[in-house]
Motif scaffolding. Sequence first.
Motif, mmCIF file in Angstrom:
data_model
loop_
_atom_site.group_PDB
_atom_site.id
_atom_site.type_symbol
_atom_site.label_atom_id
_atom_site.label_comp_id
_atom_site.label_asym_id
_atom_site.label_seq_id
_atom_site.Cartn_x
_atom_site.Cartn_y
_atom_site.Cartn_z
ATOM 1 N N ILE A 139 0.728 -1.199 -0.142
ATOM 2 C CA ILE A 139 -0.054 0.067 -0.051
ATOM 3 C C ILE A 139 0.927 1.267 -0.007
ATOM 4 C CG2 ILE A 139 -1.690 1.441 1.350
ATOM 5 C CD1 ILE A 139 -3.072 -1.364 2.335
ATOM 6 N N GLU A 140 1.974 1.165 0.864
ATOM 7 C CA GLU A 140 2.836 2.627 0.781
ATOM 8 C C GLU A 140 3.459 2.605 -0.662
ATOM 9 O OE1 GLU A 140 5.576 1.365 4.001
ATOM 10 O OE2 GLU A 140 4.014 1.664 5.343
ATOM 11 N N VAL A 141 3.919 1.523 -1.107
ATOM 12 C CA VAL A 141 4.636 1.673 -2.334
ATOM 13 C C VAL A 141 3.610 2.358 -3.388
ATOM 14 C CG1 VAL A 141 5.659 0.543 -4.241
ATOM 15 C CG2 VAL A 141 6.440 0.069 -1.832
ATOM 16 N N ASP A 148 3.945 11.799 -4.517
ATOM 17 C CA ASP A 148 5.159 12.647 -4.091
ATOM 18 C C ASP A 148 5.754 13.392 -5.404
ATOM 19 O OD1 ASP A 148 6.251 10.501 -5.323
ATOM 20 O OD2 ASP A 148 7.283 9.589 -3.488
ATOM 21 N N SER A 149 6.529 14.258 -5.152
ATOM 22 C CA SER A 149 7.278 14.778 -6.290
ATOM 23 C C SER A 149 7.764 13.835 -7.360
ATOM 24 C CB SER A 149 8.387 15.971 -5.753
ATOM 25 O OG SER A 149 9.271 15.286 -5.009
ATOM 26 N N ASP A 150 8.144 12.865 -6.891
ATOM 27 C CA ASP A 150 8.929 11.752 -7.826
ATOM 28 C C ASP A 150 7.954 11.313 -8.789
ATOM 29 O OD1 ASP A 150 11.284 11.941 -6.867
ATOM 30 O OD2 ASP A 150 11.253 10.232 -5.424
ATOM 31 N N ALA A 151 6.509 11.156 -8.425
ATOM 32 C CA ALA A 151 5.225 10.729 -8.888
ATOM 33 C C ALA A 151 5.057 11.929 -10.209
ATOM 34 C CB ALA A 151 3.986 10.652 -8.267
ATOM 35 N N THR A 152 5.169 13.049 -9.736
ATOM 36 C CA THR A 152 5.068 14.367 -10.867
ATOM 37 C C THR A 152 6.078 14.227 -11.767
ATOM 38 O OG1 THR A 152 4.133 15.458 -8.956
ATOM 39 C CG2 THR A 152 4.730 16.676 -10.948
ATOM 40 N N GLN A 153 7.306 13.778 -11.261
ATOM 41 C CA GLN A 153 8.558 13.920 -12.049
ATOM 42 C C GLN A 153 8.324 12.519 -13.316
ATOM 43 O OE1 GLN A 153 11.740 15.533 -12.298
ATOM 44 N NE2 GLN A 153 12.793 14.021 -13.693
ATOM 45 N N ALA A 218 -7.350 8.383 -6.500
ATOM 46 C CA ALA A 218 -6.376 7.075 -6.827
ATOM 47 C C ALA A 218 -5.733 6.795 -5.595
ATOM 48 C CB ALA A 218 -5.409 7.343 -7.820
ATOM 49 N N LYS A 219 -5.025 7.876 -4.986
ATOM 50 C CA LYS A 219 -4.319 7.587 -3.540
ATOM 51 C C LYS A 219 -5.503 6.887 -2.722
ATOM 52 C CE LYS A 219 -1.964 10.271 -0.088
ATOM 53 N NZ LYS A 219 -1.498 11.685 0.271
ATOM 54 N N LYS A 220 -6.708 7.512 -2.360
ATOM 55 C CA LYS A 220 -7.627 7.067 -1.418
ATOM 56 C C LYS A 220 -8.125 5.616 -1.862
ATOM 57 C CE LYS A 220 -12.341 7.985 0.198
ATOM 58 N NZ LYS A 220 -13.560 8.848 0.055
ATOM 59 N N GLU A 221 -8.060 5.083 -3.085
ATOM 60 C CA GLU A 221 -8.675 3.801 -3.223
ATOM 61 C C GLU A 221 -7.546 2.855 -3.009
ATOM 62 O OE1 GLU A 221 -11.589 2.623 -3.923
ATOM 63 O OE2 GLU A 221 -12.212 4.696 -3.336
ATOM 64 N N LEU A 222 -6.189 3.378 -3.161
ATOM 65 C CA LEU A 222 -4.900 2.525 -3.031
ATOM 66 C C LEU A 222 -4.674 2.137 -1.461
ATOM 67 C CD1 LEU A 222 -2.677 4.063 -5.784
ATOM 68 C CD2 LEU A 222 -3.635 1.661 -5.716
ATOM 69 N N ARG A 223 -5.490 3.099 -0.815
ATOM 70 C CA ARG A 223 -5.136 2.738 0.626
ATOM 71 C C ARG A 223 -5.678 1.450 1.200
ATOM 72 N NH1 ARG A 223 -8.309 7.221 3.328
ATOM 73 N NH2 ARG A 223 -6.573 8.425 2.701
ATOM 74 N N ILE A 269 2.348 1.072 -10.858
ATOM 75 C CA ILE A 269 1.831 0.395 -9.691
ATOM 76 C C ILE A 269 2.165 -1.004 -9.422
ATOM 77 C CG2 ILE A 269 0.002 0.184 -7.954
ATOM 78 C CD1 ILE A 269 -0.957 2.937 -9.301
ATOM 79 N N ASP A 270 1.681 -1.692 -10.476
ATOM 80 C CA ASP A 270 1.993 -3.194 -10.598
ATOM 81 C C ASP A 270 3.140 -3.616 -10.453
ATOM 82 O OD1 ASP A 270 -0.964 -3.648 -10.092
ATOM 83 O OD2 ASP A 270 -1.022 -4.102 -12.218
ATOM 84 N N SER A 271 4.300 -2.815 -11.370
ATOM 85 C CA SER A 271 5.734 -3.278 -11.328
ATOM 86 C C SER A 271 6.344 -2.741 -10.308
ATOM 87 C CB SER A 271 6.132 -2.121 -12.584
ATOM 88 O OG SER A 271 7.475 -2.541 -12.494
ATOM 89 N N LEU A 272 6.052 -1.711 -9.441
ATOM 90 C CA LEU A 272 6.593 -1.331 -8.041
ATOM 91 C C LEU A 272 6.249 -2.317 -7.097
ATOM 92 C CD1 LEU A 272 6.164 2.633 -8.482
ATOM 93 C CD2 LEU A 272 8.150 1.333 -8.542
ATOM 94 N N THR A 273 4.925 -2.502 -6.851
ATOM 95 C CA THR A 273 4.419 -3.595 -5.922
ATOM 96 C C THR A 273 5.114 -4.841 -6.079
ATOM 97 O OG1 THR A 273 2.663 -3.967 -7.014
ATOM 98 C CG2 THR A 273 2.571 -2.412 -5.612
ATOM 99 N N SER A 274 5.347 -5.255 -7.300
ATOM 100 C CA SER A 274 5.902 -6.699 -7.692
ATOM 101 C C SER A 274 7.260 -7.015 -7.027
ATOM 102 C CB SER A 274 6.044 -7.113 -9.094
ATOM 103 O OG SER A 274 6.752 -6.097 -9.692
ATOM 104 N N LEU A 275 8.074 -5.917 -6.580
ATOM 105 C CA LEU A 275 9.173 -5.902 -6.059
ATOM 106 C C LEU A 275 9.411 -5.810 -4.472
ATOM 107 C CD1 LEU A 275 10.996 -3.022 -8.480
ATOM 108 C CD2 LEU A 275 10.917 -5.537 -8.560
ATOM 109 N N VAL A 276 8.325 -5.615 -3.920
ATOM 110 C CA VAL A 276 8.147 -5.924 -2.716
ATOM 111 C C VAL A 276 8.326 -7.189 -2.270
ATOM 112 C CG1 VAL A 276 6.945 -5.177 -0.507
ATOM 113 C CG2 VAL A 276 6.646 -3.758 -2.495
ATOM 114 N N GLU A 277 9.349 -7.287 -1.119
ATOM 115 C CA GLU A 277 9.533 -8.726 -0.711
ATOM 116 C C GLU A 277 8.691 -9.126 0.441
ATOM 117 O OE1 GLU A 277 13.587 -8.875 0.329
ATOM 118 O OE2 GLU A 277 14.507 -8.562 -1.738
#
Length: 282
Positions: A139-141, A148-153, A218-223, A269-277
């Motif tokens: 959820i955090e990822v 955050d600003s990285d998302a805007t980047q 989107a942020k609310k639903e991802l919670r 999002i799916d790519s980033l969460t797939s890296l969570v161990e």
Amino acid sequence: MAHEAEPVRAPFSYSNYDVTFRSSDKVLFHLHKMVLSKASSFFEGMFTLPPNPDSPGEPQIVDMTEDANTIDHLLRMCFPVPHPILATADELMLHFAPARILALHPRFLEPTSAGMPPEYADIPASAIWALVEYRKRCIEVAREAVDDSDATQWMATECPGREPVWISRKGRVMSVTGSWAWVACTDPVHPARHVQVGGRANSLLYVRDWWTVYNAAAKKELRSLPRGEVVRRWAVLQPAVEDAVTCRQCSPKAWKDLLEYSQLLAKRIDSLTSLVEIKLPF
């Protein structure tokens, strides 16, 4: 017996087996009927058939139409097969049993009123805790991808859907031509705000408020559910689109741009969460 010359796939090579599955590529799996019957009503029905009269007293042989690898993956969802600590969610889905533990997978777990899955009675508390912690991290990822600003980047300069925003070496935004509708819009009447790009104070990007409305939804639903498909749901897109159509510049392409962006964001999002161990005590 003739079939003993064929290879037996470990770890499905139990010495006290009472049924053998033979794959289409002639690999054997020595198994227990009782375990298979508990895992699937299909298997339970299969084993009510009378044994082969040509081999009385010998373990039943079932010829399968699937190859050995397919059967291997299926059986790992039925048998409690020991396995090293697994790193990724996809490996977890392939290797852990029983079958309905898939329903406990934190990336795919949605609120339900069906009651406690019966597998909870056999899963140690330490494993459930690990799943809860893993889900929290997913959820955090997922939320960081829109938070955050990285998302805007990523949206402005790295997202493959549009021309990247041109930022000078000093960090100033120089051109937004060819970018997303909410960035390229120059209508002075429609509400907009400055957002930082990449965390640099002097890199301020002027974006229409309807995109931030979408991001907030989107942020609310991802919670509650850290899955990419969440950001593509109509309930998440609708408020932003309804806001965008009130802008004379954004209106003609708002829906198309936001839909395309949501698809790209879902993949990210799916790519980033797939890296969570995850580490389970199995």
